[in-house]
Design a protein around this motif. Structure first.
Motif: not given
Length: 421
Positions: A278-280, A285-286, A317-322
């Motif tokens: 939904a956030l394209s 984005l985090a 782009l900021h991502l956690g461990e997933w």
């Protein structure tokens, strides 16, 4: 009055008996300038200026920004009395004085007492009847969240644009009334609230921030969906909202999104959510989550990946461990669909490092690539990748670097840094 005392020598206003004949230059200033001076004072100091002379009598009541901080008082009882008296004086003025902003900080370390919503309700009504466009309960340390049930809905205003609430009980009654009773509200900040909402819908909100209370007794009794339908929303921040299956319905205008999930974010791994897909249109984005070895959240997020289109505007782009699962498949998938990406932040938590050392299938979970993520591609605008982890203990950072070097050509600058404290 420390601030006033600092100002006195430079203005000719002095309490020294030897200088009683000195001219009172500051009192000769226009009301607008005097109110600007008062704006720098605490509310106690501003009200004490009444004692200076008739010129200053209740001049403070014309302030258009009111901020009442309980930490400045010895007890909540004294604070409550002070605010009631201040608003009573404002209400008794011969000509009503409008407000711009009204802030309450109801946290007092010295007192065991706390404010109930019955104390705050008339204050809110005063602010909104004075046409305040910004209102906030910035702090509240009561034993339970403030509940508005049993009262007329307080936030009814054609002027209110900014609303911040701390430690309040937020349910569908609140969400529905807020949408209909505040037609120009565009900024909503719910801080440490008990979230019992199943749907937030608004055509006016541009910024929404929600953090949940960490007190388990205030969590919902069972998992339900939390649907957010806000077509004009520009900034979205959600942090650890328990027992809510988050579904973003229409957030097509969001430019900045920050979503922190945890073990109670979804009921089970089969939940169909819509978050990434939904956030394209986001530029930043985090999406941070618990350890990849936690069973629910990573699987729910991965199931949303096939619904994603191209992130044509994404720069950060900021991502956690997933992102680690399947040879960093989610990370590679998103990079392939983000042609304008400039910076990537990868966050590895200490608990995940412990799981990597402890669990028997940990290496296979990270290192086994999915066949969909075997090709090499370029990220022309990607200048830097930062991996934040426990430098001495986390063995996964080097594995990530190896995987990235396999897929991205040319490889941008990659640095491993310690987790922020």
């Amino acid at each position: 009055m420390p601030l006033m005392k600092q100002a006195l020598p430079g203005t000719g206003m002095t309490s020294s008996n030897s200088q009683k004949s000195a001219p009172d230059r500051i009192s000769a200033l226009q009301d607008e300038l005097l109110l600007r001076i008062m704006h720098l004072l605490t509310m106690q100091e501003a009200m004490q200026t009444t004692l200076l002379s008739r010129r200053w009598r209740n001049l403070w009541a014309s302030l258009m920004w009111l901020s009442f901080d309980a930490a400045k008082f010895g007890s909540m009882r004294t604070y409550r009395k002070f605010v009631n008296n201040a608003l009573m004086i404002r209400s008794s003025l011969p000509v009503p004085v409008p407000l711009d902003a009204f802030w309450i900080s109801a946290e007092c370390d010295i007192s065991d007492d706390s404010l109930d919503y019955s104390d705050i309700h008339p204050w809110i009504c005063h602010a909104l009847s004075s046409k305040a466009w910004a209102l906030g309960i910035l702090k509240h340390s009561g034993p339970k969240p403030l509940s508005m049930q049993g009262y007329p809905f307080p936030f009814t205003s054609a002027y209110l644009k900014i609303l911040g609430l701390c430690h309040c009980s937020i349910d569908d009654w609140f969400a529905q009334n807020l949408s209909s009773c505040c037609p120009v509200l565009d900024d909503l900040d719910l801080m440490s609230c008990a979230i019992h909402v199943t749907m937030f819908s608004s055509t006016t909100l541009k910024r929404l921030s929600i953090t949940s209370t960490q007190t388990k007794k205030d969590f919902p009794t069972e998992f339900q969906y939390l649907v957010i339908n806000m077509p004009n929303l520009v900034s979205l921040s959600l942090e650890e909202i328990p027992k809510r299956n988050i579904h973003l319905m229409d957030v097509s205008s969001v430019k900045t999104a920050s979503i922190y999930l945890f073990s109670l974010s979804f009921g089970n791994s089969q939940v169909q959510c819509s978050i990434l897909s939904a956030l394209s249109n986001a530029t930043s984005l985090a999406l941070v989550s618990p350890s990849v070895y936690e069973d629910v959240v990573p699987k729910v997020l991965q199931s949303d990946l096939p619904r994603c289109g191209t992130f044509s505007k994404l720069k950060r782009l900021h991502l956690g461990e997933w992102f680690l699962t399947g040879g960093c498949y989610p990370l590679i998938y998103l990079l392939q669909r983000s042609p304008g990406i400039e910076k990537v932040i990868l966050q590895l938590d200490t608990s995940g490092a412990d799981d990597y050392d402890r669990l028997p299938n940990a290496i296979a979970e990270i290192c086994s690539p999915r066949k969909e993520a075997t090709m090499t591609f370029g990220c022309e605008k990607l200048k830097k990748i930062r991996i934040y982890c426990h430098l001495q203990r986390d063995k996964r950072a080097q594995i990530i670097m190896l995987i990235l070097s396999t897929h991205i050509s040319p490889l941008p600058s990659i640095k491993i840094k310690p987790l922020p404290v």
